[in-house]
Design a protein around this motif. Structure first.
Motif, PDB file in Angstrom:
ATOM      1  N   VAL A  17      -0.286   5.940  -9.694  1.00  0.00           N
ATOM      2  CA  VAL A  17      -0.201   7.074  -8.766  1.00  0.00           C
ATOM      3  C   VAL A  17       0.312   6.570  -7.423  1.00  0.00           C
ATOM      4  O   VAL A  17      -0.305   5.701  -6.812  1.00  0.00           O
ATOM      5  CB  VAL A  17      -1.586   7.734  -8.571  1.00  0.00           C
ATOM      6  N   PRO A  18       1.452   7.066  -6.941  1.00  0.00           N
ATOM      7  CA  PRO A  18       1.978   6.580  -5.660  1.00  0.00           C
ATOM      8  C   PRO A  18       1.023   6.908  -4.515  1.00  0.00           C
ATOM      9  O   PRO A  18       0.394   7.968  -4.491  1.00  0.00           O
ATOM     10  CB  PRO A  18       3.313   7.334  -5.507  1.00  0.00           C
ATOM     11  N   ASP A  19       0.914   5.966  -3.572  1.00  0.00           N
ATOM     12  CA  ASP A  19       0.009   6.158  -2.441  1.00  0.00           C
ATOM     13  C   ASP A  19       0.819   6.557  -1.205  1.00  0.00           C
ATOM     14  O   ASP A  19       1.158   5.743  -0.367  1.00  0.00           O
ATOM     15  CB  ASP A  19      -0.778   4.866  -2.174  1.00  0.00           C
ATOM     16  N   ASP A  20       1.138   7.863  -1.116  1.00  0.00           N
ATOM     17  CA  ASP A  20       1.936   8.355   0.016  1.00  0.00           C
ATOM     18  C   ASP A  20       0.992   8.781   1.153  1.00  0.00           C
ATOM     19  O   ASP A  20       0.980   9.940   1.585  1.00  0.00           O
ATOM     20  CB  ASP A  20       2.837   9.514  -0.418  1.00  0.00           C
ATOM     21  N   ALA A  21       0.208   7.823   1.618  1.00  0.00           N
ATOM     22  CA  ALA A  21      -0.800   8.100   2.646  1.00  0.00           C
ATOM     23  C   ALA A  21      -0.123   8.391   3.983  1.00  0.00           C
ATOM     24  O   ALA A  21       0.962   7.890   4.293  1.00  0.00           O
ATOM     25  CB  ALA A  21      -1.746   6.916   2.788  1.00  0.00           C
ATOM     26  N   SER A  22      -0.783   9.200   4.808  1.00  0.00           N
ATOM     27  CA  SER A  22      -0.262   9.544   6.137  1.00  0.00           C
ATOM     28  C   SER A  22      -0.387   8.349   7.071  1.00  0.00           C
ATOM     29  O   SER A  22      -1.160   7.417   6.828  1.00  0.00           O
ATOM     30  CB  SER A  22      -1.069  10.713   6.711  1.00  0.00           C
ATOM     31  N   PRO A  23       0.374   8.341   8.193  1.00  0.00           N
ATOM     32  CA  PRO A  23       0.255   7.246   9.170  1.00  0.00           C
ATOM     33  C   PRO A  23      -1.171   7.069   9.687  1.00  0.00           C
ATOM     34  O   PRO A  23      -1.611   5.949   9.931  1.00  0.00           O
ATOM     35  CB  PRO A  23       1.203   7.691  10.287  1.00  0.00           C
ATOM     36  N   THR A  24      -1.910   8.174   9.837  1.00  0.00           N
ATOM     37  CA  THR A  24      -3.292   8.082  10.313  1.00  0.00           C
ATOM     38  C   THR A  24      -4.153   7.305   9.325  1.00  0.00           C
ATOM     39  O   THR A  24      -4.969   6.459   9.716  1.00  0.00           O
ATOM     40  CB  THR A  24      -3.883   9.494  10.511  1.00  0.00           C
ATOM     41  N   VAL A  25      -3.978   7.574   8.033  1.00  0.00           N
ATOM     42  CA  VAL A  25      -4.746   6.889   6.986  1.00  0.00           C
ATOM     43  C   VAL A  25      -4.391   5.405   6.962  1.00  0.00           C
ATOM     44  O   VAL A  25      -5.271   4.531   6.861  1.00  0.00           O
ATOM     45  CB  VAL A  25      -4.489   7.544   5.619  1.00  0.00           C
ATOM     46  N   LYS A  26      -3.106   5.091   7.070  1.00  0.00           N
ATOM     47  CA  LYS A  26      -2.679   3.688   7.066  1.00  0.00           C
ATOM     48  C   LYS A  26      -3.224   2.950   8.290  1.00  0.00           C
ATOM     49  O   LYS A  26      -3.617   1.781   8.212  1.00  0.00           O
ATOM     50  CB  LYS A  26      -1.150   3.606   7.033  1.00  0.00           C
ATOM     51  N   ARG A  27      -3.247   3.650   9.430  1.00  0.00           N
ATOM     52  CA  ARG A  27      -3.781   3.042  10.646  1.00  0.00           C
ATOM     53  C   ARG A  27      -5.272   2.760  10.496  1.00  0.00           C
ATOM     54  O   ARG A  27      -5.775   1.735  10.952  1.00  0.00           O
ATOM     55  CB  ARG A  27      -3.517   3.960  11.843  1.00  0.00           C
ATOM     56  N   ARG A  28      -5.989   3.652   9.825  1.00  0.00           N
ATOM     57  CA  ARG A  28      -7.421   3.462   9.594  1.00  0.00           C
ATOM     58  C   ARG A  28      -7.662   2.196   8.778  1.00  0.00           C
ATOM     59  O   ARG A  28      -8.583   1.417   9.058  1.00  0.00           O
ATOM     60  CB  ARG A  28      -7.983   4.682   8.870  1.00  0.00           C
ATOM     61  N   LEU A  29      -6.838   1.963   7.764  1.00  0.00           N
ATOM     62  CA  LEU A  29      -6.976   0.763   6.938  1.00  0.00           C
ATOM     63  C   LEU A  29      -6.723  -0.497   7.766  1.00  0.00           C
ATOM     64  O   LEU A  29      -7.421  -1.514   7.613  1.00  0.00           O
ATOM     65  CB  LEU A  29      -6.008   0.827   5.749  1.00  0.00           C
ATOM     66  N   ARG A  30      -5.743  -0.437   8.663  1.00  0.00           N
ATOM     67  CA  ARG A  30      -5.455  -1.590   9.522  1.00  0.00           C
ATOM     68  C   ARG A  30      -6.631  -1.886  10.452  1.00  0.00           C
ATOM     69  O   ARG A  30      -6.979  -3.051  10.675  1.00  0.00           O
ATOM     70  CB  ARG A  30      -4.178  -1.347  10.332  1.00  0.00           C
ATOM     71  N   VAL A 229     -14.852   7.741   1.382  1.00  0.00           N
ATOM     72  CA  VAL A 229     -14.309   6.509   1.974  1.00  0.00           C
ATOM     73  C   VAL A 229     -12.886   6.278   1.492  1.00  0.00           C
ATOM     74  O   VAL A 229     -11.997   5.939   2.281  1.00  0.00           O
ATOM     75  CB  VAL A 229     -15.203   5.301   1.627  1.00  0.00           C
ATOM     76  N   LEU A 230     -12.650   6.470   0.199  1.00  0.00           N
ATOM     77  CA  LEU A 230     -11.296   6.270  -0.329  1.00  0.00           C
ATOM     78  C   LEU A 230     -10.293   7.202   0.344  1.00  0.00           C
ATOM     79  O   LEU A 230      -9.143   6.818   0.603  1.00  0.00           O
ATOM     80  CB  LEU A 230     -11.284   6.482  -1.853  1.00  0.00           C
ATOM     81  N   LYS A 231     -10.709   8.423   0.640  1.00  0.00           N
ATOM     82  CA  LYS A 231      -9.790   9.363   1.301  1.00  0.00           C
ATOM     83  C   LYS A 231      -9.480   8.946   2.740  1.00  0.00           C
ATOM     84  O   LYS A 231      -8.495   9.413   3.307  1.00  0.00           O
ATOM     85  CB  LYS A 231     -10.367  10.776   1.255  1.00  0.00           C
ATOM     86  N   GLN A 232     -10.317   8.078   3.322  1.00  0.00           N
ATOM     87  CA  GLN A 232     -10.011   7.542   4.657  1.00  0.00           C
ATOM     88  C   GLN A 232      -8.862   6.546   4.622  1.00  0.00           C
ATOM     89  O   GLN A 232      -8.177   6.345   5.633  1.00  0.00           O
ATOM     90  CB  GLN A 232     -11.242   6.845   5.254  1.00  0.00           C
ATOM     91  N   VAL A 233      -8.665   5.886   3.448  1.00  0.00           N
ATOM     92  CA  VAL A 233      -7.684   4.791   3.373  1.00  0.00           C
ATOM     93  C   VAL A 233      -6.660   4.976   2.259  1.00  0.00           C
ATOM     94  O   VAL A 233      -5.903   4.060   1.941  1.00  0.00           O
ATOM     95  CB  VAL A 233      -8.421   3.443   3.190  1.00  0.00           C
ATOM     96  N   ARG A 234      -6.612   6.162   1.629  1.00  0.00           N
ATOM     97  CA  ARG A 234      -5.641   6.474   0.580  1.00  0.00           C
ATOM     98  C   ARG A 234      -5.194   7.924   0.747  1.00  0.00           C
ATOM     99  O   ARG A 234      -5.849   8.715   1.419  1.00  0.00           O
ATOM    100  CB  ARG A 234      -6.247   6.348  -0.828  1.00  0.00           C
ATOM    101  N   SER A 235      -4.121   8.270   0.058  1.00  0.00           N
ATOM    102  CA  SER A 235      -3.766   9.684  -0.056  1.00  0.00           C
ATOM    103  C   SER A 235      -4.807  10.371  -0.937  1.00  0.00           C
ATOM    104  O   SER A 235      -5.541   9.710  -1.696  1.00  0.00           O
ATOM    105  CB  SER A 235      -2.377   9.829  -0.686  1.00  0.00           C
ATOM    106  N   GLN A 236      -4.880  11.696  -0.868  1.00  0.00           N
ATOM    107  CA  GLN A 236      -5.865  12.460  -1.648  1.00  0.00           C
ATOM    108  C   GLN A 236      -5.714  12.187  -3.136  1.00  0.00           C
ATOM    109  O   GLN A 236      -6.702  11.913  -3.841  1.00  0.00           O
ATOM    110  CB  GLN A 236      -5.670  13.958  -1.371  1.00  0.00           C
ATOM    111  N   GLN A 237      -4.483  12.234  -3.648  1.00  0.00           N
ATOM    112  CA  GLN A 237      -4.244  12.057  -5.079  1.00  0.00           C
ATOM    113  C   GLN A 237      -4.615  10.647  -5.530  1.00  0.00           C
ATOM    114  O   GLN A 237      -5.256  10.448  -6.559  1.00  0.00           O
ATOM    115  CB  GLN A 237      -2.777  12.349  -5.404  1.00  0.00           C
ATOM    116  N   ARG A 238      -4.222   9.667  -4.742  1.00  0.00           N
ATOM    117  CA  ARG A 238      -4.522   8.280  -5.096  1.00  0.00           C
ATOM    118  C   ARG A 238      -6.035   8.016  -5.030  1.00  0.00           C
ATOM    119  O   ARG A 238      -6.590   7.307  -5.877  1.00  0.00           O
ATOM    120  CB  ARG A 238      -3.780   7.337  -4.142  1.00  0.00           C
TER     121      ARG A 238
END
Length: 477
Positions: A17-30, A229-238
């Motif tokens: 499943v592609p992880d097309d996460a938003s910039p906000t989600v990617k920033r949270r992971l960083r 927690v996963l939705k904080q650092v991934r797209s919804q589908q992923r």
């Protein structure tokens, strides 16, 4: 290998499943990665600072070669206990809570070392600091591995290794600056040690607002919280696909009751996996890396540098460690783990051989001093660019989910006990048989390590943790 029988009923792998996460989600992971790796920064600083502090401490506290080894290696003995205790605590109480406890131990240990009035108190304070270092060496990589997407796990977990070597560089640099500013005055080493209290405070406050590991939450059947927690650092589908995969494995692990010593002893494939983990841990240490990290200043002084020049020259070891780790992170996204580990072993063994030869064959003076420095830098390029990042990454990957903290903790105990023995006996070995023969012993150990990696170590790149667990179970059953 055929693992279809183990995975036939498993959900579609999350990596599909592609992880097309938003910039906000990617920033949270960083941000999560940055805060958690302050544990690695403290690990690096507290293990590296003794390198420059020890010569001044020796005079103030009246240390002998044996008590020098005790002061250095008491941290390592504490780290062995901290690793297994931290692993068990993180499996039982959560990764985040464990890191918060470790931040407090880092602060207390650093303050105790700074204020130590004698050798006995210093050894105890270093042991407390070791509890924190050992716990962080296990819990931080596991936390990062469990919060990371499979395709970015190598890069994110090895950010911790980058912070470790950055902490060591910070220690080497601050040691040199403080020694020059303090003009070798009494107690200058206390200023070197107290700096470690600052990142400990940052780690504690930072982790207060970080999430728990989603995989740990799933292992406790807290699937709703894991999804949040996963939705904080991934797209919804992923996030939903990954939770389905994690939940399926959590149920299987619960049925198999994987989680502790008894389960390890009664489950043959887990026992074999522990053997591999022990071997990976020993391989990382018997290169002799920490003789350079802890005693680098003395090695360079013995090679021909003046005391102040050795402190300054030792910064080169810290710089190359940081640069090599950047290269290692880049390589981990492109190269398989196992051949990278073997290449690192060949490089470090060759460098150690040349350090021994130069120390034996070249006359004392600038020529020998710079030749030894060049080889320590080369050694660290291979160690920090290949062996160390692959070691901590693999140890965070190979164990089953319900005993990941415990399994890595036990492997880390072996790592820290190996480190302890080497740190304790190194000054006496150099005093007894000379620096050349001491490094020749490490060369011999390197050859055995290379043979072990080639025969036993599995490849872990490109799988989710759940897929990897199924493959390793099939391989070692």
């Amino acid at each position: 290998m055929d693992v279809s029988k183990d995975t036939a009923q498993a959900p579609t792998p999350a990596t599909a499943v592609p992880d097309d996460a938003s910039p906000t989600v990617k920033r949270r992971l960083r941000v999560i990665t940055l805060i958690a790796t302050f544990g690695g920064l403290l690990f690096g600083y507290d293990t590296g600072v003794i390198n420059g502090a020890l010569p001044y401490m020796t005079e103030d506290l009246g240390l002998t070669p044996f008590t020098e080894g005790m002061v250095t290696s008491s941290l390592l003995l504490g780290a062995a206990l901290g690793a297994v205790t931290g692993g068990r605590l993180s499996d039982g109480r959560g990764r985040r809570r464990t890191i918060l406890v470790l931040a407090v131990l880092f602060f207390i240990g650093a303050l105790g070392c700074t204020l130590a009035p004698n050798t006995a108190i210093m050894v105890v304070a270093r042991f407390v600091l070791g509890l924190a270092v050992g716990g962080a060496s296990v819990t931080v990589p596991v936390y990062l591995a469990e919060v990371s997407p499979a395709e970015r796990r190598g890069a994110l977990v090895t950010r911790n290794e980058l912070m470790i070597v950055s902490g060591q560089l910070l220690a080497f640099t601050s040691n040199a600056i403080i020694a020059r500013v303090g003009d070798e005055s009494g107690g200058v080493w206390r200023w070197m040690l107290v700096i470690a209290t600052i990142p400990a405070v940052v780690l504690w406050f930072g982790m207060l607002v970080m999430p728990e590991s989603p995989r740990w939450l799933a292992s406790q059947s807290r699937f709703g919280e894991a999804l949040e927690v996963l939705k904080q650092v991934r797209s919804q589908q992923r996030a939903e696909a990954e939770l389905a995969e994690v939940s399926s494995l959590a149920v299987k692990d619960e049925q198999e009751k994987l989680g502790g010593w008894q389960d390890m002893k009664s489950t043959p494939w887990v026992r074999k996996l522990m053997f591999v983990g022990f071997g990976i841990a020993i391989v990382q240490q018997i290169t002799g890396v920490n003789t350079i990290m802890y005693y680098g200043t003395q090695i360079l002084t013995d090679a021909g540098f003046a005391a102040d020049s050795a402190l300054t020259a030792n910064i080169a070891n810290g710089v190359i460690s940081v640069l090599a780790t950047f290269v290692g992170i880049w390589l981990l996204g492109r190269v398989a783990r196992r051949p990278m580990l073997m290449a690192g072993q060949m490089g470090t063994t060759s460098a150690l051989l040349l350090i021994g030869i130069f120390s034996l064959a070249l006359p004392s003076g600038d020529g020998r001093a710079y030749a030894v420095l060049a080889m320590t830098v080369t050694f660290l390029a291979f160690q920090q660019g290949a062996i160390s990042p692959v070691t901590w990454l693999m140890l965070s990957e190979i164990f089953p989910m319900r005993m990941r903290g415990f399994g890595m903790g036990v492997a880390a105990v072996v790592l820290w006990l190996t480190n302890f023995v080497i740190g304790l006996v190194f000054p006496s070995l150099v005093d007894g048989i000379g620096i050349s023969n001491t490094f020749f012993l490490f060369v011999l150990a390197g050859l055995f390590s290379l043979a072990f990696v080639k025969r036993y170590v599995p490849e872990t790149k490109g799988r989710t943790l759940e897929t990897l667990e199924a493959e390793l179970k099939a391989r070692f059953s």
